[in-house]
Scaffold this active site. Structure first.
Site, PDB file in Angstrom:
ATOM      1  N   SER A   1      -6.271   3.787   3.957  1.00  0.00           N
ATOM      2  CA  SER A   1      -5.608   2.936   2.962  1.00  0.00           C
ATOM      3  C   SER A   1      -6.626   2.150   2.141  1.00  0.00           C
ATOM      4  CB  SER A   1      -4.631   1.960   3.652  1.00  0.00           C
ATOM      5  OG  SER A   1      -3.719   1.429   2.733  1.00  0.00           O
TER       6      SER A   1
ATOM      7  N   LYS B   1       2.982   6.747   5.285  1.00  0.00           N
ATOM      8  CA  LYS B   1       2.135   5.641   4.836  1.00  0.00           C
ATOM      9  C   LYS B   1       2.691   4.285   5.267  1.00  0.00           C
ATOM     10  CE  LYS B   1      -1.500   4.276   2.516  1.00  0.00           C
ATOM     11  NZ  LYS B   1      -1.566   3.084   3.391  1.00  0.00           N
TER      12      LYS B   1
ATOM     13  N   LYS C   1      -0.018   3.656  -2.696  1.00  0.00           N
ATOM     14  CA  LYS C   1      -1.061   4.685  -2.591  1.00  0.00           C
ATOM     15  C   LYS C   1      -0.495   6.079  -2.366  1.00  0.00           C
ATOM     16  CE  LYS C   1      -4.587   1.433  -1.024  1.00  0.00           C
ATOM     17  NZ  LYS C   1      -4.197   0.281  -0.232  1.00  0.00           N
TER      18      LYS C   1
ATOM     19  N   SER D   1       0.796  -1.234   0.000  1.00  0.00           N
ATOM     20  CA  SER D   1       0.000   0.000   0.000  1.00  0.00           C
ATOM     21  C   SER D   1       0.825   1.280   0.000  1.00  0.00           C
ATOM     22  CB  SER D   1      -0.956   0.008   1.192  1.00  0.00           C
ATOM     23  OG  SER D   1      -2.041  -0.859   0.961  1.00  0.00           O
TER      24      SER D   1
END
Length: 420
Positions: A163, A265, A103, A100
């Site tokens: 997320s 993140k 992202k 992720s």
């Protein structure tokens, strides 16, 4: 004979009565022993699982200061935000599954579209069958209802804080028609930023053999987000976001324990392991960390804390030259003035190991001619430490230099011809 029988009966009764009391105690003891054994087995299993998922410490392959820590991850780095220089790192250019962390590019493209006006915060994004998330434990979701609409700003929060795979797919379809189309935008942006080891296949980071990025590339992306998305960067520090009646917390554990951390993140898949990109500011110095393929969520947070602690303890910011100081007097041809004072174009801070001295050298452009406007780049100043270049900064003209008149210019041509 009666006495003998009576004795036998008494003994039998005693044995029976004793068994009534002993048996429950023995049974309870057996139960306890079995429970204890099961607990020990469970603990051993957990230890075995933890051992299986543990990642061996990876020593620094490059470091600008001594005693860099070994980090339990497959790749890691510590970057100075201002210069983009790696302060310590290991295995930074190996393409790895980013999960992720992907992202970050999805959100960056949205942020730049908002910044340019291509998107508005209140624009509505539709949720298709493909984007809709069914809420399994195998993926993270914003929980956008099927065939509903959500604003771009809510979608952005759903991508960053929660997320959400659904949010990422929905905005990809909104902006590019499909995930595949959006991946082309992602790769074009990656190329523009200089992310040379990256190839995006989707906006979510769900596993695909061709979907890769490196620790260095992800740090470059983090730096771009901080630098170019100032209006939206605060979202990366938000601890929770509630949408559709469902409140979810940010998975970045450092946001809850370290007030100097303000992003960015997390990521996790079985293939990618546990990943984390962070940024932290202490005493005017911002550092970026990347940890890829750690063994657990706890490990990625602990290893990041270790990196930040070492980084802030081992480096400091210095100002080699004050912003308004005249650094050099630069020669200008065919102007009403023969020289122009050169100053720094912006405040200049250099990150160096604590206690190290900085030396500076000036390089000016040759063949400068008038007219020259205030702020025009006329050279650069180079900072070195222990013989190694650690930073560079542009020098600019402090004032305008007008072009000389025809007669003066003719005389200047003559003197230049004869080397005077």
């Amino acid at each position: 004979m009666k006495t003998y029988t009576s004795s036998k009966i008494s003994i039998a009764c005693a044995i029976t009565l004793a068994s009534l009391f002993v048996t429950p105690i023995s049974f309870a003891a057996k139960q306890h022993a079995a429970k204890h054994a099961a607990t020990k087995k469970a603990e051993a299993s957990k230890k075995s699982e933890a051992s299986a998922s543990a990642v061996p410490p990876l020593a620094a392959q490059d470091s600008l200061a001594p005693n860099a820590p070994a980090i339990a991850a497959k790749a890691w780095l510590l970057m100075d935000f201002d210069s983009g220089e790696l302060l310590a790192s290991a295995n930074v250019d190996e393409p790895l599954p980013p999960a992720s962390l992907t992202k970050m590019m999805t959100s960056y493209i949205v942020e730049q579209a908002l910044r340019s006006g291509k998107l508005k915060p209140t624009d509505l994004v539709s949720v298709s069958q493909n984007a809709w998330c069914r809420g399994t434990n195998t993926e993270s979701c914003m929980y956008l209802p099927l065939n509903s609409q959500a604003t771009v700003i809510d979608i952005l929060r759903g991508i960053i804080v929660q997320s959400g795979n659904d949010a990422s797919k929905a905005i990809a379809e909104h902006m590019a028609g499909s995930e595949e189309g959006f991946a082309k935008l992602m790769n074009a942006e990656a190329q523009k930023l200089g992310m040379t080891k990256t190839n995006f296949v989707n906006p979510t980071g769900l596993p695909d053999p061709a979907h890769k990025s490196s620790a260095r590339d992800l740090a470059i992306l983090a730096r771009a987000i901080i630098r170019n998305s100032a209006d939206y960067y605060a979202i990366y520090a938000e601890r929770e976001f509630k949408y559709n009646g469902i409140k979810q917390g940010n998975r970045n554990a450092l946001l809850y324990t370290d007030p100097t951390v303000d992003g960015l993140k997390t990521g996790h898949t079985q293939e990618a392991g546990y990943c984390l990109v962070t940024s932290s500011v202490r005493n005017g110095m911002r550092l970026i960390t990347v940890v890829l393929n750690a063994g657990s969520a706890k490990s990625r947070a602990d290893e990041t804390r270790t990196l930040l602690g070492w980084g802030f303890g081992s480096f400091e910011k210095l100002t080699p030259i004050q912003p308004n100081a005249v650094v050099s007097s630069v020669k200008v041809s065919f102007g009403k003035a023969d020289t122009v004072p050169a100053v720094l174009g912006a405040p200049w801070l250099v990150t160096v190991p604590r206690g190290q001295q900085i030396q500076t050298a000036v390089e000016v452009k040759a063949g400068l001619e008038a007219p020259l406007t205030k702020g025009a780049v006329v050279g650069k100043v180079i900072a070195t430490s222990n013989g190694k270049t650690v930073s560079e900064a542009p020098l600019v003209a402090q004032v305008d230099v007008e072009r000389s008149g025809l007669l003066l210019r003719g005389w200047q041509h003559v003197t230049k011809l004869f080397g005077k």
